[in-house]
Design a protein around this motif. Structure first.
Motif, PDB file in Angstrom:
ATOM      1  N   PRO A  22       0.839  -1.211   0.000  1.00 19.27           N
ATOM      2  CA  PRO A  22       0.000   0.000   0.000  1.00 19.27           C
ATOM      3  C   PRO A  22       0.866   1.251   0.000  1.00 19.27           C
ATOM      4  O   PRO A  22       1.954   1.260   0.589  1.00 19.27           O
TER       5      PRO A  22
ATOM      6  N   PHE B  66       4.709  -0.355   3.841  1.00 21.96           N
ATOM      7  CA  PHE B  66       4.163   0.535   2.824  1.00 21.96           C
ATOM      8  C   PHE B  66       5.238   0.910   1.807  1.00 21.96           C
ATOM      9  O   PHE B  66       6.438   0.823   2.093  1.00 21.96           O
TER      10      PHE B  66
ATOM     11  N   ARG C  11      -2.139   4.956  -7.866  1.00 23.16           N
ATOM     12  CA  ARG C  11      -3.142   4.127  -7.193  1.00 23.16           C
ATOM     13  C   ARG C  11      -3.629   4.804  -5.923  1.00 23.16           C
ATOM     14  O   ARG C  11      -3.127   5.865  -5.550  1.00 23.16           O
ATOM     15  N   GLU C  12      -4.597   4.165  -5.275  1.00 20.21           N
ATOM     16  CA  GLU C  12      -5.147   4.691  -4.031  1.00 20.21           C
ATOM     17  C   GLU C  12      -4.053   4.793  -2.973  1.00 20.21           C
ATOM     18  O   GLU C  12      -3.142   3.958  -2.920  1.00 20.21           O
TER      19      GLU C  12
ATOM     20  N   HIS D  22      -2.897   5.930   1.265  1.00 17.27           N
ATOM     21  CA  HIS D  22      -3.136   6.358   2.627  1.00 17.27           C
ATOM     22  C   HIS D  22      -2.354   7.654   2.822  1.00 17.27           C
ATOM     23  O   HIS D  22      -1.305   7.852   2.205  1.00 17.27           O
TER      24      HIS D  22
ATOM     25  N   ALA E 110      -7.479   6.255   0.882  1.00 15.30           N
ATOM     26  CA  ALA E 110      -8.009   5.133   1.663  1.00 15.30           C
ATOM     27  C   ALA E 110      -8.146   5.477   3.140  1.00 15.30           C
ATOM     28  O   ALA E 110      -9.048   4.982   3.812  1.00 15.30           O
TER      29      ALA E 110
ATOM     30  N   THR F  75      -4.479   2.025   9.669  1.00 15.73           N
ATOM     31  CA  THR F  75      -4.635   1.465   8.317  1.00 15.73           C
ATOM     32  C   THR F  75      -5.066   0.006   8.361  1.00 15.73           C
ATOM     33  O   THR F  75      -5.830  -0.439   7.503  1.00 15.73           O
TER      34      THR F  75
ATOM     35  N   ALA G 201      -8.383  -1.201   6.471  1.00 16.71           N
ATOM     36  CA  ALA G 201      -8.302  -2.208   5.410  1.00 16.71           C
ATOM     37  C   ALA G 201      -8.651  -3.607   5.889  1.00 16.71           C
ATOM     38  O   ALA G 201      -8.689  -4.545   5.083  1.00 16.71           O
TER      39      ALA G 201
ATOM     40  N   TRP H  58      -6.802  -5.575   7.613  1.00 16.86           N
ATOM     41  CA  TRP H  58      -5.688  -6.483   7.453  1.00 16.86           C
ATOM     42  C   TRP H  58      -5.570  -7.339   8.707  1.00 16.86           C
ATOM     43  O   TRP H  58      -5.939  -6.943   9.802  1.00 16.86           O
TER      44      TRP H  58
END
Length: 282
Positions: free
Chosen positions: A27, A53, A93-94, A96, A121, A274, A278, A280
């Motif tokens: 991400p 990340f 891309r998207e 954080h 996000a 995050t 998400a 996760w």
């Protein structure tokens, strides 16, 4: 490992210096620094988060190795948003978002723009409110407002003609800031970071406080308030549920420059937020 350096160009032709801690497939986390810092503020945090990340930092216009526009109007929040969009386009891309101080002020502008919300996000904000939200907060006229006004003395000072520039150029102001916050004087800051960044205040503060817009967001927001922040009080940072439908608030121990003084806590807060957003596995 040091970041790779690149550049992107904003809509008005301003060149923005970008630094990427490559982690293909991970991400993307975009970090936005405040005043009077540059992207070097994020180095300790980025090193801790680089395994989780692809961390992207950039010098806000007027700071570091980005271009330094001369006109005050070039530092409006709309121009700063165009810089951010150029960084987003380069990421592809998207993302954080993690932001501090004036970086957070900018990022609140970004995440409350309907055209950008689908590209963000999550948002972790440290020590920086939306100026528009602050405009409504100040209209309450209560004790919390008075306390914030006392903490905001420096904003009035930075709007004075010639004196603030002189204080930065002579080194008086740097010594005062370091004394107030008990900081090491070497922060990789250049004179331009101090002098150019004052245009952020002059281009935006009065306009947005006097005529605030109702800016809302559905982006998941974590508002982090250090309890010993000398500049931004906790109520101003955290009383934003009216504007952010997916809000988490954390009051933590520490002072204003958390990214520099406690990068481990900042990294922990970003991971936690995050992961929740998400979903996760921990």
């Amino acid at each position: 490992m040091p970041p790779s350096k690149s550049a992107t160009t904003s809509s008005d032709g301003t060149r923005i210096a970008v630094y990427t801690y490559a982690n293909p497939g991970a991400p993307v986390l975009v970090c936005v620094h405040g005043y009077p810092d540059n992207a070097a503020l994020w180095e300790p945090v980025a090193e801790l988060l680089a395994e989780d990340f692809e961390v992207v930092t950039y010098d806000v216009r007027g700071a570091g190795e980005s271009d330094h526009p001369i006109s005050t109007s070039a530092y409006s929040l709309d121009r700063l948003q165009e810089d951010f969009q150029a960084v987003l386009d380069q990421a592809g891309r998207e993302v954080h978002v993690l932001a501090h101080d004036w970086g957070s002020i900018q990022a609140w502008h970004f995440v409350t723009d309907p055209d950008l919300q689908d590209r963000i996000a999550s948002f972790t904000s440290i020590s920086g409110p939306s100026l528009d939200h602050a405009g409504y907060f100040l209209r309450q006229g209560n004790r919390a407002v008075l306390k914030q006004l006392l903490h905001s003395w420096y904003i009035f000072y930075l709007h004075l003609p010639w004196l603030p520039e002189l204080a930065w150029r002579k080194g008086w102001a740097q010594r005062a800031v370091n004394l107030l916050d008990k900081q090491d004087p070497d922060h990789h800051r250049a004179l331009g970071d101090y002098v150019n960044g004052m245009k952020l205040y002059r281009a935006n503060v009065v306009r947005h406080l006097l005529r605030p817009a109702e800016r809302r967001t559905d982006v998941p927001v974590l508002a982090v308030s250090p309890d010993a922040d000398l500049y931004v009080t906790t109520p101003l940072q955290t009383s934003v549920a009216r504007w952010a439908s997916n809000l988490t608030v954390k009051v933590v121990r520490g002072g204003h420059w958390m990214p520099r003084n406690d990068p481990g806590l900042v990294a922990e807060l970003v991971r936690e937020h995050t992961r929740q957003v998400a979903r996760w596995e921990t």
